[in-house]
Design a protein around this motif. Sequence first.
Motif, PDB file in Angstrom:
ATOM      1  N   GLN A   1       0.829  -1.205   0.000  1.00  0.00           N
ATOM      2  CA  GLN A   1       0.000   0.000   0.000  1.00  0.00           C
ATOM      3  C   GLN A   1       0.870   1.264   0.000  1.00  0.00           C
ATOM      4  O   GLN A   1       0.610   2.197  -0.763  1.00  0.00           O
TER       5      GLN A   1
ATOM      6  N   LYS B   1       2.598   1.699  -3.443  1.00  0.00           N
ATOM      7  CA  LYS B   1       1.703   2.293  -4.444  1.00  0.00           C
ATOM      8  C   LYS B   1       1.410   3.756  -4.128  1.00  0.00           C
ATOM      9  O   LYS B   1       1.283   4.580  -5.034  1.00  0.00           O
TER      10      LYS B   1
ATOM     11  N   TYR C   1       4.316   5.876  -5.366  1.00  0.00           N
ATOM     12  CA  TYR C   1       4.200   6.001  -6.821  1.00  0.00           C
ATOM     13  C   TYR C   1       3.162   7.072  -7.169  1.00  0.00           C
ATOM     14  O   TYR C   1       3.403   7.944  -7.994  1.00  0.00           O
ATOM     15  N   SER C   2       2.003   6.991  -6.527  1.00  0.00           N
ATOM     16  CA  SER C   2       0.915   7.931  -6.818  1.00  0.00           C
ATOM     17  C   SER C   2       1.313   9.365  -6.505  1.00  0.00           C
ATOM     18  O   SER C   2       1.010  10.277  -7.277  1.00  0.00           O
TER      19      SER C   2
END
Length: 172
Positions: free
Chosen positions: A146, A149, A152-153
């Motif tokens: 989590q 990601k 990355y976001s």
Amino acid sequence: MKKIMKSFLSSLILIIFSNQTFAVKNETYLICKKENENQKQNLQNFDNKKLKENFHKNFSFYFLNNGKFIETAVKITFDEANFKIFIDVTNNGEYLFEEKKILLIDDLKFRERSNKKELNRDSLDLISNYKGKTQFVHKCELSSLQNFKKKYSELIKGLTDIYKANYENKKM
């Protein structure tokens, strides 16, 4: 005697089976940020806009699982009308445990290995060496999928905001 042997074998099988099950689920996520020795010099050489546009280059993401690793990074491509921000696999290979470090060995097929990467198991410093000299030092942190990601976001959203404004104003 047979009872003892059977119980011993059954407990041995149980231990081996549980260790094998644990090994299959041994996934590790690392978020690594480049430590910049010449940070003050870089601040003088680049303006604030250039630093924001290149901030994503300081991050590498590693996924380690069952003796294999995958290195990814955020990449940007441009053309005259638009830009694209995406996650790209930059490297992959095998990793080996040594006493105090983990060696990341690239799977290169058409060229010779140039960088040697070592991850210190205690400090989580990732050191890239080239011909015996340290090229880069990354500070890594263990992460969950989590958080992996999420980072990355964050990088993609920040870059999208910067380049979207540039393309809307036809500055590119």
